[in-house]
Design a protein around this motif. Structure first.
Motif, PDB file in Angstrom:
ATOM      1  N   LYS A  46       0.815  -1.211   0.000  1.00  0.00           N
ATOM      2  CA  LYS A  46       0.000   0.000   0.000  1.00  0.00           C
ATOM      3  C   LYS A  46       0.854   1.268   0.000  1.00  0.00           C
ATOM      4  O   LYS A  46       0.694   2.151  -0.846  1.00  0.00           O
ATOM      5  CB  LYS A  46      -0.933   0.021   1.229  1.00  0.00           C
ATOM      6  N   SER A  47       1.756   1.363   0.978  1.00  0.00           N
ATOM      7  CA  SER A  47       2.573   2.565   1.095  1.00  0.00           C
ATOM      8  C   SER A  47       3.528   2.718  -0.081  1.00  0.00           C
ATOM      9  O   SER A  47       3.805   3.842  -0.530  1.00  0.00           O
ATOM     10  CB  SER A  47       3.364   2.546   2.413  1.00  0.00           C
ATOM     11  N   THR A  48       4.029   1.602  -0.587  1.00  0.00           N
ATOM     12  CA  THR A  48       4.935   1.671  -1.732  1.00  0.00           C
ATOM     13  C   THR A  48       4.210   2.220  -2.952  1.00  0.00           C
ATOM     14  O   THR A  48       4.753   3.041  -3.702  1.00  0.00           O
ATOM     15  CB  THR A  48       5.512   0.281  -2.043  1.00  0.00           C
ATOM     16  N   LEU A  49       2.973   1.782  -3.169  1.00  0.00           N
ATOM     17  CA  LEU A  49       2.192   2.309  -4.280  1.00  0.00           C
ATOM     18  C   LEU A  49       1.990   3.810  -4.115  1.00  0.00           C
ATOM     19  O   LEU A  49       2.138   4.581  -5.081  1.00  0.00           O
ATOM     20  CB  LEU A  49       0.844   1.599  -4.357  1.00  0.00           C
ATOM     21  N   ALA A  50       1.669   4.245  -2.902  1.00  0.00           N
ATOM     22  CA  ALA A  50       1.479   5.673  -2.654  1.00  0.00           C
ATOM     23  C   ALA A  50       2.767   6.450  -2.894  1.00  0.00           C
ATOM     24  O   ALA A  50       2.759   7.523  -3.512  1.00  0.00           O
ATOM     25  CB  ALA A  50       1.000   5.885  -1.220  1.00  0.00           C
ATOM     26  N   ARG A  51       3.868   5.932  -2.429  1.00  0.00           N
ATOM     27  CA  ARG A  51       5.152   6.618  -2.585  1.00  0.00           C
ATOM     28  C   ARG A  51       5.568   6.720  -4.046  1.00  0.00           C
ATOM     29  O   ARG A  51       6.285   7.648  -4.434  1.00  0.00           O
ATOM     30  CB  ARG A  51       6.224   5.898  -1.766  1.00  0.00           C
ATOM     31  N   ARG A 159      -1.136  23.789  -1.953  1.00  0.00           N
ATOM     32  CA  ARG A 159      -2.343  23.952  -2.768  1.00  0.00           C
ATOM     33  C   ARG A 159      -2.538  22.765  -3.720  1.00  0.00           C
ATOM     34  O   ARG A 159      -2.626  22.918  -4.946  1.00  0.00           O
ATOM     35  CB  ARG A 159      -2.293  25.264  -3.552  1.00  0.00           C
ATOM     36  N   PRO A 160      -2.595  21.573  -3.153  1.00  0.00           N
ATOM     37  CA  PRO A 160      -2.666  20.367  -3.989  1.00  0.00           C
ATOM     38  C   PRO A 160      -4.047  20.132  -4.571  1.00  0.00           C
ATOM     39  O   PRO A 160      -5.058  20.622  -4.057  1.00  0.00           O
ATOM     40  CB  PRO A 160      -2.312  19.260  -2.997  1.00  0.00           C
ATOM     41  N   GLN A 161      -4.067  19.370  -5.637  1.00  0.00           N
ATOM     42  CA  GLN A 161      -5.310  18.846  -6.187  1.00  0.00           C
ATOM     43  C   GLN A 161      -5.621  17.466  -5.599  1.00  0.00           C
ATOM     44  O   GLN A 161      -6.765  17.055  -5.521  1.00  0.00           O
ATOM     45  CB  GLN A 161      -5.199  18.736  -7.705  1.00  0.00           C
ATOM     46  N   VAL A 162      -4.555  16.756  -5.217  1.00  0.00           N
ATOM     47  CA  VAL A 162      -4.681  15.394  -4.688  1.00  0.00           C
ATOM     48  C   VAL A 162      -3.844  15.290  -3.415  1.00  0.00           C
ATOM     49  O   VAL A 162      -2.714  15.782  -3.371  1.00  0.00           O
ATOM     50  CB  VAL A 162      -4.196  14.343  -5.707  1.00  0.00           C
ATOM     51  N   VAL A 163      -4.405  14.649  -2.391  1.00  0.00           N
ATOM     52  CA  VAL A 163      -3.673  14.376  -1.157  1.00  0.00           C
ATOM     53  C   VAL A 163      -3.649  12.871  -0.930  1.00  0.00           C
ATOM     54  O   VAL A 163      -4.672  12.190  -1.079  1.00  0.00           O
ATOM     55  CB  VAL A 163      -4.319  15.086   0.053  1.00  0.00           C
ATOM     56  N   ILE A 164      -2.478  12.361  -0.584  1.00  0.00           N
ATOM     57  CA  ILE A 164      -2.335  10.960  -0.191  1.00  0.00           C
ATOM     58  C   ILE A 164      -2.094  10.932   1.311  1.00  0.00           C
ATOM     59  O   ILE A 164      -1.155  11.556   1.811  1.00  0.00           O
ATOM     60  CB  ILE A 164      -1.168  10.288  -0.934  1.00  0.00           C
ATOM     61  N   ALA A 165      -2.940  10.234   2.033  1.00  0.00           N
ATOM     62  CA  ALA A 165      -2.833  10.122   3.489  1.00  0.00           C
ATOM     63  C   ALA A 165      -2.473   8.683   3.826  1.00  0.00           C
ATOM     64  O   ALA A 165      -3.280   7.774   3.618  1.00  0.00           O
ATOM     65  CB  ALA A 165      -4.148  10.524   4.151  1.00  0.00           C
ATOM     66  N   ASP A 166      -1.266   8.475   4.337  1.00  0.00           N
ATOM     67  CA  ASP A 166      -0.752   7.126   4.559  1.00  0.00           C
ATOM     68  C   ASP A 166      -0.785   6.760   6.038  1.00  0.00           C
ATOM     69  O   ASP A 166       0.097   7.157   6.805  1.00  0.00           O
ATOM     70  CB  ASP A 166       0.687   7.038   4.024  1.00  0.00           C
TER      71      ASP A 166
END
Length: 330
Positions: A46-51, A159-166
């Motif tokens: 999961k985290s690797t995909l996000a990174r 000012r992101p369009q997308v946020v990844i919360a891990d």
């Protein structure tokens, strides 16, 4: 539009023959303005995909696209995609004030001029429900929950369009987890952000997410609208995750199901279905289901419910738990 698309992404570490493929051909879309929850046990990738989306893990194959543009082509310090990490104690520089940490992530025009910079820092702290007077404090003077709020403010400063919360609440006390989750949900709705929310907790994912994807041994094995996947899971691994939730009468399926069930070595994944060595409806229980050992179930996933990577996704071989929206709060 702010769609984040993982297009057959693979991440490989080490030598080609003796290394580890942490993510193997994973495809997933985070639609604009919506939250996708990504779940799976530790080591599932999961985290690797996000990174891989923010350049912290090498993409060996496939692409990560933001609105159709490969994220590797996005230049400059301030990208439209930001990540909030699991550990609030290590994600901030302990020598910098929290105001300076937030300012460092601002676009150049937002931080131009001392007064404008202070005003923007105050606005961001208020947005994450912190007193602007804390801007001069060091991270060591804050609690874990407060640090995670600062980390979120720092992500929003770009000012992101997308946020990844891990796994952003897993290192926090239970007493503050709910408050941080409520804040995250409110900020996502206010700003209409696209969000990839990573967790091992299906109840939390159900609370926040419009869609859910389940990951096992580097691959997405089931995905779809949250209520459908958690209300009628089609992959036995999703059922196992649901069965392991506190409050469910069912024991984890891999603990009571197939004899000789065993975890697989991620360095040497099995042929066919990667889940078959521990599957309660696979060849260890049904000897005639040899297809699980020989053919990759991902090949026909598009035609199955919830894109399930299981040859028998449409069958009901055993009772299984569900988690509907009215069942649980985080």
């Amino acid at each position: 539009m702010s769609d984040l698309v993982f297009d057959a992404v693979s991440v490989h570490y080490g030598h080609r023959r003796h290394g580890l493929t942490a993510v193997d051909g994973a495809s997933l879309t985070v639609p604009s303005g919506q939250v996708v929850g990504l779940v799976g046990e530790s080591g599932s990738g999961k985290s690797t995909l996000a990174r891989s989306a923010v350049g912290l893990a090498p993409v060996s194959a496939g692409r990560v696209l933001l609105d159709g543009t490969d994220v590797r082509r996005l230049r400059g310090r301030h990208r439209p995609l930001q990540m909030v990490f699991q550990d609030p104690y290590s994600s901030l520089d302990p020598r910098m004030s929290i105001g300076d940490s937030i300012a460092e992530a601002m676009p150049r025009e937002a931080g131009r001029g001392a007064d404008r910079r202070r005003s923007e820092i105050a606005r961001l702290l208020e947005q994450v429900q912190l007193d602007p007077d804390r801007a001069q404090m060091l991270p060591g003077q804050l609690s874990g929950g407060q640090r995670q709020r600062v980390a979120l403010a720092r992500a929003l400063a770009g000012r992101p369009q997308v946020v990844i919360a891990d796994e952003i609440t897993s290192a926090l006390d239970v007493s503050v987890q709910g408050a941080v989750l409520n804040l995250l949900r409110d900020v996502q709705r206010q700003l209409n952000l696209s969000m990839l929310f990573i967790s091992h907790n299906l109840a939390v994912v159900r609370y926040l997410s419009d869609h859910v994807a389940v990951m096992y041994l580097g691959r997405i094995v089931e995905a779809g609208p949250t209520e459908e996947v958690l209300g009628d899971p089609r992959h036995p691994y999703t059922r196992e995750l649901l069965a392991s939730l506190p409050g469910h009468d069912s024991a984890p399926l891999n603990g009571t199901g197939p004899p000789e069930a065993a975890d697989t070595d991620p360095h040497h994944p099995p042929s066919g279905c990667r889940y078959h060595p521990r599957c309660p409806v696979g060849p260890l229980v049904h000897a005639d289901r040899t297809v699980c050992r020989t053919r990759d179930p991902a090949e026909g996933a598009a035609s199955r419910p919830h894109l399930a990577a299981c040859h028998f996704a449409a069958t009901d071989d055993l009772p299984y738990p569900t988690l509907l929206r009215g069942d649980r709060t985080p």
